[in-house]
Design a protein around this motif. Sequence first.
Motif, PDB file in Angstrom:
ATOM      1  N   ARG A   4      35.977  37.656  33.347  1.00 46.78           N
ATOM      2  CA  ARG A   4      36.006  37.311  34.499  1.00 46.78           C
ATOM      3  C   ARG A   4      37.259  36.380  34.986  1.00 46.78           C
ATOM      4  NH1 ARG A   4      32.613  37.740  39.062  1.00 46.78           N
ATOM      5  NH2 ARG A   4      30.841  38.534  37.703  1.00 46.78           N
ATOM      6  N   LYS A   5      37.942  36.198  34.061  1.00 48.13           N
ATOM      7  CA  LYS A   5      39.329  35.178  34.103  1.00 48.13           C
ATOM      8  C   LYS A   5      40.070  35.878  35.412  1.00 48.13           C
ATOM      9  CE  LYS A   5      43.344  34.104  31.578  1.00 48.13           C
ATOM     10  NZ  LYS A   5      44.269  34.129  30.462  1.00 48.13           N
ATOM     11  N   SER A   6      40.234  34.810  36.137  1.00 50.18           N
ATOM     12  CA  SER A   6      41.183  34.951  37.399  1.00 50.18           C
ATOM     13  C   SER A   6      42.697  35.221  37.274  1.00 50.18           C
ATOM     14  CB  SER A   6      40.869  33.761  38.157  1.00 50.18           C
ATOM     15  OG  SER A   6      41.703  33.836  39.421  1.00 50.18           O
ATOM     16  N   ALA A   7      43.293  35.866  37.951  1.00 52.08           N
ATOM     17  CA  ALA A   7      44.681  36.027  37.929  1.00 52.08           C
ATOM     18  C   ALA A   7      45.449  34.836  38.049  1.00 52.08           C
ATOM     19  CB  ALA A   7      45.175  36.964  38.686  1.00 52.08           C
ATOM     20  N   TYR A   8      44.659  33.504  38.629  1.00 49.43           N
ATOM     21  CA  TYR A   8      45.352  32.384  38.915  1.00 49.43           C
ATOM     22  C   TYR A   8      45.364  31.357  37.694  1.00 49.43           C
ATOM     23  CZ  TYR A   8      44.550  34.048  43.612  1.00 49.43           C
ATOM     24  OH  TYR A   8      44.548  35.090  44.617  1.00 49.43           O
ATOM     25  N   THR A   9      44.699  32.064  36.624  1.00 48.79           N
ATOM     26  CA  THR A   9      44.827  31.197  35.323  1.00 48.79           C
ATOM     27  C   THR A   9      45.413  31.849  34.193  1.00 48.79           C
ATOM     28  OG1 THR A   9      42.721  32.269  34.522  1.00 48.79           O
ATOM     29  CG2 THR A   9      42.427  30.180  36.000  1.00 48.79           C
ATOM     30  N   ASP A  10      46.117  33.199  34.384  1.00 50.24           N
ATOM     31  CA  ASP A  10      46.798  34.085  33.585  1.00 50.24           C
ATOM     32  C   ASP A  10      48.451  33.481  33.839  1.00 50.24           C
ATOM     33  OD1 ASP A  10      48.187  35.929  32.208  1.00 50.24           O
ATOM     34  OD2 ASP A  10      46.923  37.762  32.905  1.00 50.24           O
ATOM     35  N   VAL A  11      48.559  32.837  32.868  1.00 50.67           N
ATOM     36  CA  VAL A  11      50.012  32.174  32.827  1.00 50.67           C
ATOM     37  C   VAL A  11      51.291  33.085  32.803  1.00 50.67           C
ATOM     38  CG1 VAL A  11      51.811  30.382  31.616  1.00 50.67           C
ATOM     39  CG2 VAL A  11      49.266  29.830  31.690  1.00 50.67           C
ATOM     40  N   LYS A  12      51.037  34.110  32.056  1.00 50.54           N
ATOM     41  CA  LYS A  12      51.929  35.244  31.942  1.00 50.54           C
ATOM     42  C   LYS A  12      52.164  35.921  33.234  1.00 50.54           C
ATOM     43  CE  LYS A  12      51.574  35.497  26.834  1.00 50.54           C
ATOM     44  NZ  LYS A  12      51.128  36.566  25.779  1.00 50.54           N
ATOM     45  N   TYR A  13      51.152  36.375  33.779  1.00 51.05           N
ATOM     46  CA  TYR A  13      51.268  37.236  34.876  1.00 51.05           C
ATOM     47  C   TYR A  13      51.511  36.180  36.193  1.00 51.05           C
ATOM     48  CZ  TYR A  13      49.788  40.215  38.644  1.00 51.05           C
ATOM     49  OH  TYR A  13      49.914  41.032  39.822  1.00 51.05           O
ATOM     50  N   SER A  60      43.983  43.740  34.777  1.00 50.84           N
ATOM     51  CA  SER A  60      42.828  43.287  35.363  1.00 50.84           C
ATOM     52  C   SER A  60      41.470  44.248  34.856  1.00 50.84           C
ATOM     53  CB  SER A  60      42.644  43.302  36.776  1.00 50.84           C
ATOM     54  OG  SER A  60      43.022  44.606  37.541  1.00 50.84           O
ATOM     55  N   ASN A  61      40.447  43.749  35.457  1.00 51.24           N
ATOM     56  CA  ASN A  61      39.014  44.700  35.367  1.00 51.24           C
ATOM     57  C   ASN A  61      38.461  44.549  36.349  1.00 51.24           C
ATOM     58  OD1 ASN A  61      37.204  42.468  35.040  1.00 51.24           O
ATOM     59  ND2 ASN A  61      38.526  41.839  33.104  1.00 51.24           N
ATOM     60  N   HIS A  62      37.352  45.262  36.647  1.00 50.12           N
ATOM     61  CA  HIS A  62      36.509  45.533  37.640  1.00 50.12           C
ATOM     62  C   HIS A  62      35.948  44.092  38.179  1.00 50.12           C
ATOM     63  CE1 HIS A  62      33.113  45.445  34.876  1.00 50.12           C
ATOM     64  NE2 HIS A  62      32.378  45.222  35.823  1.00 50.12           N
ATOM     65  N   LEU A  63      35.879  43.203  37.444  1.00 49.63           N
ATOM     66  CA  LEU A  63      35.389  41.920  37.945  1.00 49.63           C
ATOM     67  C   LEU A  63      36.565  40.855  38.544  1.00 49.63           C
ATOM     68  CD1 LEU A  63      33.206  40.824  34.659  1.00 49.63           C
ATOM     69  CD2 LEU A  63      32.513  41.589  36.925  1.00 49.63           C
ATOM     70  N   SER A  83      41.658  39.404  42.545  1.00 46.09           N
ATOM     71  CA  SER A  83      42.403  38.373  42.361  1.00 46.09           C
ATOM     72  C   SER A  83      43.814  38.621  41.714  1.00 46.09           C
ATOM     73  CB  SER A  83      41.878  37.408  41.431  1.00 46.09           C
ATOM     74  OG  SER A  83      41.848  37.794  39.984  1.00 46.09           O
ATOM     75  N   TYR A  84      43.758  39.786  40.979  1.00 48.76           N
ATOM     76  CA  TYR A  84      45.170  40.290  40.515  1.00 48.76           C
ATOM     77  C   TYR A  84      46.001  40.934  41.534  1.00 48.76           C
ATOM     78  CZ  TYR A  84      44.890  38.956  35.540  1.00 48.76           C
ATOM     79  OH  TYR A  84      44.650  38.234  34.367  1.00 48.76           O
TER      80      TYR A  84
END
Length: 400
Positions: free
Chosen positions: A213-222, A339-342, A346-347
């Motif tokens: 469920r990792k949010s895009a806002y914590t994905d440093v590379k993205y 991303s995934n469906h969860l 956010s992405y």
Amino acid sequence: MKEFWNNYIEAYKGLSNATWILALVMFINRSGAMVVPFLGVYLTSQLGFSLDRAGIVLSCFGIGSIIGGLVGGFLTDKFGSFKIQTLSLFACIPVYLYLPELTTFSSLCLGIGLLSSITEILRPANSASVYNFAKPENLTRAFSLNRMALNLGYSIGPAIGGFIAAYSFSWLFYTNAIMIFCAGLVYFFYFRNRIENPKQNQSDLREDKPVERKSAYTDVKYIWFSVFVAFYAFCFFQILNLLPLFYKDEVGLSEQEIGLLIAFSGVIVFLLEMIIVHWIEHKYTISKILIIGSVLCGLTYLVLIPSQHIVMLYFSMFLLCISEILVMPFTATVAANRSNHLNRGSYMALNAISFSIANVFAPLVGTRIASNYGFNVLWLTNGALIFFACLGFYWIMKKM
């Protein structure tokens, strides 16, 4: 020529009916997109705002877009894309109808910010729907079809809007509201009883692909990827804000001529996007495609420095169209595949926010540079920012 048309037809094969209806909704929606291209001209020529003040009002559109993207991504993950798209389409109609009554600087800042907040809620929800209704092997083309419909509508809207603006700027707002209402009806009645592609969501649940469920806002590379998208978008969004002012004040084009020039961009994207994406997506890496597209965006403005002849204006717009074709759908593909469906909302929201942030600074910074130093300096600034974006794409895509 026969091979060209065979490839053109091949590019459309395999797309689902729902994908086509989503594209139809975007087409109807954008066919009424008459306000934004003429907003800068409306503020300066109709209401008498200075270039700097007009830039601040236009920046409020970008600020509202950021808010709408954040809210839209959260709501999409929580309530699903159908409810959020329906909400956005119908809720913005009364705002469009009331905007002609706003004539002061502060009221327009608030009104434009509110309008863009509501309209941008649609973007992450719509992107999530495109992903969920598309087949995995057609994902980039599904995004391209959606954008192609958007651009076809965008070619019609400004072309008609130029003639409407010559008669009454208020009717730009009213016509925009009518077309969005029609788009909302089509969307609601087609999708109200449809379930988004369960196979697509189940692909996220395979044993070899654990779901986070990792949010895009914590994905440093993205996040870094999104920063470089924003640099590109800063330059691209001159088409919405600074280019119409440049055409009006520096070149001396009429509203009708400006509308036709902007409409030309929509026609080019409509005719070429699907076949170019279909041809290029399997020949080059996404990194190379993004870099080539960004370079063309920089050239769009640099060719305006030596000449402002009408032929060069159309050639510049053509370069910007090809740049858009090569960059826009592939940034959405990067977001969807990461991303995934969860967490898809956010992405998709962060992808939209990258463009929204650029939409804040493009008019705000662009109008100040143009008013203090001239448009040529602004075009050179765009070239420098594009060079930085190219280096960034090369660096971060290797890591991703």
